[in-house]
Design a protein around this motif. Structure first.
Motif, short mmCIF file in Angstrom:
data_model
loop_
_atom_site.label_atom_id
_atom_site.label_comp_id
_atom_site.label_asym_id
_atom_site.label_seq_id
_atom_site.Cartn_x
_atom_site.Cartn_y
_atom_site.Cartn_z
N PHE A 123 -0.53 -5.06 8.76
CA PHE A 123 -1.81 -5.26 8.10
C PHE A 123 -2.41 -6.58 8.59
O PHE A 123 -1.73 -7.61 8.61
CB PHE A 123 -1.63 -5.30 6.58
CG PHE A 123 -1.01 -4.05 6.03
CD1 PHE A 123 -1.79 -2.98 5.66
CD2 PHE A 123 0.36 -3.94 5.91
CE1 PHE A 123 -1.23 -1.82 5.17
CE2 PHE A 123 0.94 -2.78 5.40
CZ PHE A 123 0.15 -1.72 5.04
N THR A 165 -5.15 0.55 5.49
CA THR A 165 -5.62 -0.83 5.54
C THR A 165 -6.44 -1.18 4.31
O THR A 165 -6.71 -2.35 4.08
CB THR A 165 -6.47 -1.08 6.80
OG1 THR A 165 -7.64 -0.26 6.73
CG2 THR A 165 -5.69 -0.77 8.05
N PHE A 225 -1.75 -6.16 -1.24
CA PHE A 225 -2.64 -6.00 -0.09
C PHE A 225 -3.99 -6.68 -0.27
O PHE A 225 -4.86 -6.59 0.60
CB PHE A 225 -2.84 -4.51 0.19
CG PHE A 225 -1.54 -3.76 0.32
CD1 PHE A 225 -0.80 -3.84 1.49
CD2 PHE A 225 -1.04 -3.03 -0.74
CE1 PHE A 225 0.41 -3.18 1.60
CE2 PHE A 225 0.17 -2.36 -0.64
CZ PHE A 225 0.90 -2.44 0.54
#
Length: 260
Positions: A78, A141, A39
């Motif tokens: 995302f 997130t 991420f």
């Protein structure tokens, strides 16, 4: 609204089994790295852009000593193109049990649709994503900065029956929604991440690292969500996260709700 959002993140503690010496070399930093790396956006080949899954949820209300269970499907996208901190999330939670319910966000507006009440609660997502460590929606997130927002340590026990890792997280700032969180991390994701750190490492099929979470709030309530059938990088379109307002449904805004 906060209680509804708090249902979105949660973690299950499972029994520990016995592990051999070869597994003991995996450190806490290895597990945290496996969580954060997909991420961060620094490695496109390892990045997770979206996921979809089925989920099971169990919420316990301490004051009533009662549990409520639910099932459904979730889709999440995302978007890290706006700034280093990331843009607002896109997600869709569809509950099939115990009653039909939808929670949808297109990155700007959040809708909570309650068919049995013929009502939609509509709000600006920015009003509920002010601080990453405090809000479960923003937490998703912010997975690339997990160790920034949370103090992370091993849970006790630190493995479940299948060998997956169990972590204990606490927000670094005081939160009204989260006092602590437990997270179960897929052992295969950790192994893949360690393999890739070596010259001969080969990535297996891309996997989502979180199998389940358990959120405890300051009032002693807890919510568990277990994910299954997780599929990543399916190319979900932005339009999938548009909410189509049903005919004749009542639209309610949080500022119009007494006691909100």
């Amino acid at each position: 609204m906060s209680r509804i959002l708090a249902l979105l993140l949660t973690a299950l503690l499972l029994p520990m089994s016995v592990w051999g010496a070869s597994e003991e070399s995996i450190s806490l930093s290895d597990v945290v790295s496996a969580l954060e790396t997909p991420f961060k956006g620094t490695d496109p080949a390892a990045a997770i852009y979206d996921f979809e899954a089925d989920f099971f949820q169990e919420s316990r209300i301490a004051s009533l000593d009662r549990a409520q269970r639910g099932r459904g499907s979730v889709w999440f996208k995302f978007n890290r193109t706006v700034s280093r901190e990331g843009s607002n999330p896109m997600f869709r939670w569809e509950y099939r049990q115990p009653t039909m319910q939808e929670i949808v966000c297109d990155g700007e507006t959040l809708w909570v649709y309650l068919p049995e009440n013929n009502q939609v609660i509509q709000s600006d997502i920015s009003s509920v994503t002010g601080r990453a460590a405090e809000n479960p929606v923003t937490f998703l997130t912010g997975l690339g900065n997990l160790s920034r927002d949370f103090s992370i340590r091993w849970a006790s026990p630190n493995r479940d029956a299948e060998g997956n890792f169990v972590l204990e997280l606490q927000p670094r700032r005081v939160s009204q929604l989260v006092s602590s969180m437990r997270m179960v991390v897929d052992k295969d994701v950790v192994s893949d991440q360690r393999n890739l750190s070596g010259a001969s490492g080969v990535r297996h099929e891309q996997l989502f690292p979180i199998l389940s979470t358990t959120v405890h709030d300051p009032n002693g309530n807890s919510t568990v969500i277990e994910f299954s059938g997780i599929r990543v990088n399916r190319g979900l379109s932005d339009s999938f996260f548009n909410f189509i307002l049903p005919a004749d449904v009542e639209v309610v805004r949080p500022e119009d709700m007494p006691g909100f």
